[in-house]
Design an enzyme around this catalytic site. Structure first.
Site, PDB file in Angstrom:
ATOM      1  CB  THR A 272     -29.201  -8.316   7.852  1.00  0.00           C
ATOM      2  OG1 THR A 272     -29.962  -8.904   8.905  1.00  0.00           O
ATOM      3  CG2 THR A 272     -30.119  -7.966   6.700  1.00  0.00           C
TER       4      THR A 272
ATOM      5  CB  SER B 189     -11.204  -3.444   0.840  1.00  0.00           C
ATOM      6  OG  SER B 189     -11.947  -2.451   1.494  1.00  0.00           O
ATOM      7  CB  ALA B 190     -16.103  -2.319  -2.187  1.00  0.00           C
ATOM      8  CG  HIS B 191     -12.651   1.637   1.062  1.00  0.00           C
ATOM      9  ND1 HIS B 191     -11.664   2.538   1.330  1.00  0.00           N
ATOM     10  CD2 HIS B 191     -12.441   0.595   1.892  1.00  0.00           C
ATOM     11  CE1 HIS B 191     -10.880   2.062   2.294  1.00  0.00           C
ATOM     12  NE2 HIS B 191     -11.337   0.871   2.653  1.00  0.00           N
TER      13      HIS B 191
ATOM     14  CB  CYS C 121      -4.728   2.251   9.670  1.00  0.00           C
ATOM     15  SG  CYS C 121      -5.810   1.595   8.420  1.00  0.00           S
TER      16      CYS C 121
ATOM     17  CG  ASN D 149      -0.347  -0.473   2.484  1.00  0.00           C
ATOM     18  OD1 ASN D 149       0.247  -1.548   2.546  1.00  0.00           O
ATOM     19  ND2 ASN D 149      -0.472   0.315   3.515  1.00  0.00           N
TER      20      ASN D 149
HETATM   21  N1  PLP Z   1      -4.936  -4.199   3.506  1.00  0.00           N
HETATM   22  C1  PLP Z   1      -4.314  -3.239   2.807  1.00  0.00           C
HETATM   23  C2  PLP Z   1      -3.116  -3.592   1.975  1.00  0.00           C
HETATM   24  C3  PLP Z   1      -4.786  -1.931   2.825  1.00  0.00           C
HETATM   25  O1  PLP Z   1      -4.164  -0.983   2.120  1.00  0.00           O
HETATM   26  C4  PLP Z   1      -5.923  -1.631   3.620  1.00  0.00           C
HETATM   27  C5  PLP Z   1      -6.405  -0.229   3.721  1.00  0.00           C
HETATM   28  O2  PLP Z   1      -5.635   0.705   3.766  1.00  0.00           O
HETATM   29  C6  PLP Z   1      -6.537  -2.666   4.335  1.00  0.00           C
HETATM   30  C7  PLP Z   1      -6.013  -3.936   4.248  1.00  0.00           C
HETATM   31  C8  PLP Z   1      -7.749  -2.423   5.179  1.00  0.00           C
HETATM   32  O3  PLP Z   1      -8.871  -2.198   4.377  1.00  0.00           O
HETATM   33  P1  PLP Z   1     -10.303  -1.869   4.993  1.00  0.00           P
HETATM   34  O4  PLP Z   1     -10.355  -0.402   5.134  1.00  0.00           O
HETATM   35  O5  PLP Z   1     -11.285  -2.367   3.999  1.00  0.00           O
HETATM   36  O6  PLP Z   1     -10.399  -2.594   6.281  1.00  0.00           O
END
Ligand code: PLP
Length: 393
Positions: free
Chosen positions: A240, A202-204, A327, A154
């Site tokens: 749900t 992860s959709a977003h 995060c 990331n």
């Molecule tokens: N894994 C990776 C490599 C990410 O970049 C991220 C979000 O930054 C996540 C997991 C966590 O994703 P989510 O926000 O859907 O929990």
């Protein structure tokens, strides 16, 4: 002008996805597990969405795609599921191999499980932020139950050797999981061509809604439930179903898969244009060779300029970038991946991530080049004035 260059943190919703979701907030609000017409009315859309995900990932029908609330839940499900199903029952096989640069949803869960007897080996990245398949293989012992390695990082965008390591895991009868959050929509992800047992998404991160994700599970590799209390998802995850978001994720993933080639041409060109311009600023480094990175990502360090100072300066010009994983972004700490690369501690404090999307425009990149270059000059002149004042004062 406003420019969003933090697409590895989250992306804007594809307008088509938003339109597709809308009716599920209005007339189509039934619970898909209800037997009446309202329930029946929404079920076809769920099936279409799941079909879109199977197609986008080229996943065989016999395998499972579990819908979760986010990638964090998917990663927790894999690690805790393997703990409950395998390690708790056979503590002889309690070893997990992973990388030193996984997302906190992996690292923190592994740390938690280590209190319960799980032994974890974290394989270091090289100076480019890459992982060698050989280093992963060398970390495996006869106690290893799982290898977990992200598909792409990331922070740096560095692509990890999934094909080679997943084949090795299969040969050795070791489970293989990949966090593919940063790969989907940027790289071709074809589950029929690799030996993956579990894959997180992860959709977003690919222009779908936030708060919805998934976990691909290969046939025969089912994990125990983490959420009990209902028969949804064939009894594999209670709760749900969030129909609107699942519908949105299905279309977003289809769109992501359809745009991979375009991203690898158009977004790559814009990313390279930006990188070519920024690397000309003196005393600047970019982590990792371009060809080994996702086509949208730049992790850059400008010596002598704190990442946060640069971030705030760019923010004033309407440009959104980041100094690390969202995060951890409130903690103003050193960039964790730069830290892991470990060549020079200063670089970890000066690192900034710029991440584009298929919605980034040429105009935005031109504007960013000018604003970034001006900000660097401004901040360097302030820090040299400061150094001078300190010297004389
Ligand atoms: N894994 C990776 C490599 C990410 O970049 C991220 C979000 O930054 C996540 C997991 C966590 O994703 P989510 O926000 O859907 O929990």
């Amino acid at each position: 002008m406003k420019v969003y260059l933090d697409n590895n943190a989250t992306t804007k919703i594809d307008p088509l996805v938003k339109v597709k979701m809308q009716p599920f907030f209005e007339e189509l609000y039934g619970n898909p597990n209800s037997l009446h017409q309202y329930g029946m009315d929404v079920r076809p859309a769920l099936n279409v969405a799941l079909g879109e995900m199977y197609d986008a990932l080229n996943a065989p029908d016999a395998d499972d795609i579990l819908i979760t609330s986010c990638a964090t839940e998917s990663n927790n499900t894999v690690l805790k599921g393997i703990f409950f199903k395998h390690i708790l029952k056979n503590p002889e096989k309690n070893h997990i191999v992973t990388t030193a640069v996984e997302h906190p949803s992996m690292q923190d869960t592994l740390l938690y499980l280590s209190d319960y007897g799980v032994d974890v080996t974290y394989v270091d990245v090289d100076k480019n932020g890459g992982i060698s398949a050989e280093a992963i293989k060398a970390a495996v012992t006869d106690k290893t139950i799982l290898i977990s390695m992200m598909w792409a990082n990331n922070e740096t965008g560095m692509i990890f050797p999934i094909e080679e390591v997943s084949s090795f895991a299969k040969e050795k009868d070791i489970l293989f999981h990949t966090d593919a959050v940063q790969a989907i929509g940027k790289l071709k992800v074809d589950l029929s061509a690799v030996n993956i047992d579990y894959l997180t998404f992860s959709a977003h991160k690919f222009h779908g809604p936030k708060g919805i994700g998934g976990l691909y599970v290969k046939k025969g590799k089912q994990l125990p439930n983490l959420l009990h209390g209902g028969e949804q998802m064939g009894g594999k995850r209670a709760g749900t179903l969030n129909v609107a978001y699942i519908v949105g994720m299905g279309l977003a993933m289809k769109q992501a898969a359809n745009h991979v080639e375009k991203i690898n041409i158009d977004v790559r060109r814009l990313r390279d244009k930006l990188e070519d311009a920024l690397i000309k600023i003196s005393d600047t480094i970019v982590v990792g060779p371009r060809a080994l990175r996702t086509p949208n990502t730049i992790l850059i360090s400008l010596r002598g300029i704190e990442g946060e100072s640069m971030l705030w300066d760019l923010n004033k010009s309407g440009i959104a970038a980041s100094t690390g994983s969202a995060c951890a972004s409130e903690s103003l700490e050193a960039n964790p991946v730069m830290n892991a690369i470990g060549e020079d501690p200063e670089l970890a404090h000066t690192a900034m991530r710029l991440s584009l999307s298929r919605f980034t425009t040429e105009k935005e990149i031109d504007y960013t080049i000018d604003a970034f270059t001006a900000a660097a000059e401004r901040l360097r002149s302030i820090s040299s004035t400061y150094a001078y004042t300190n010297e004389v004062g």
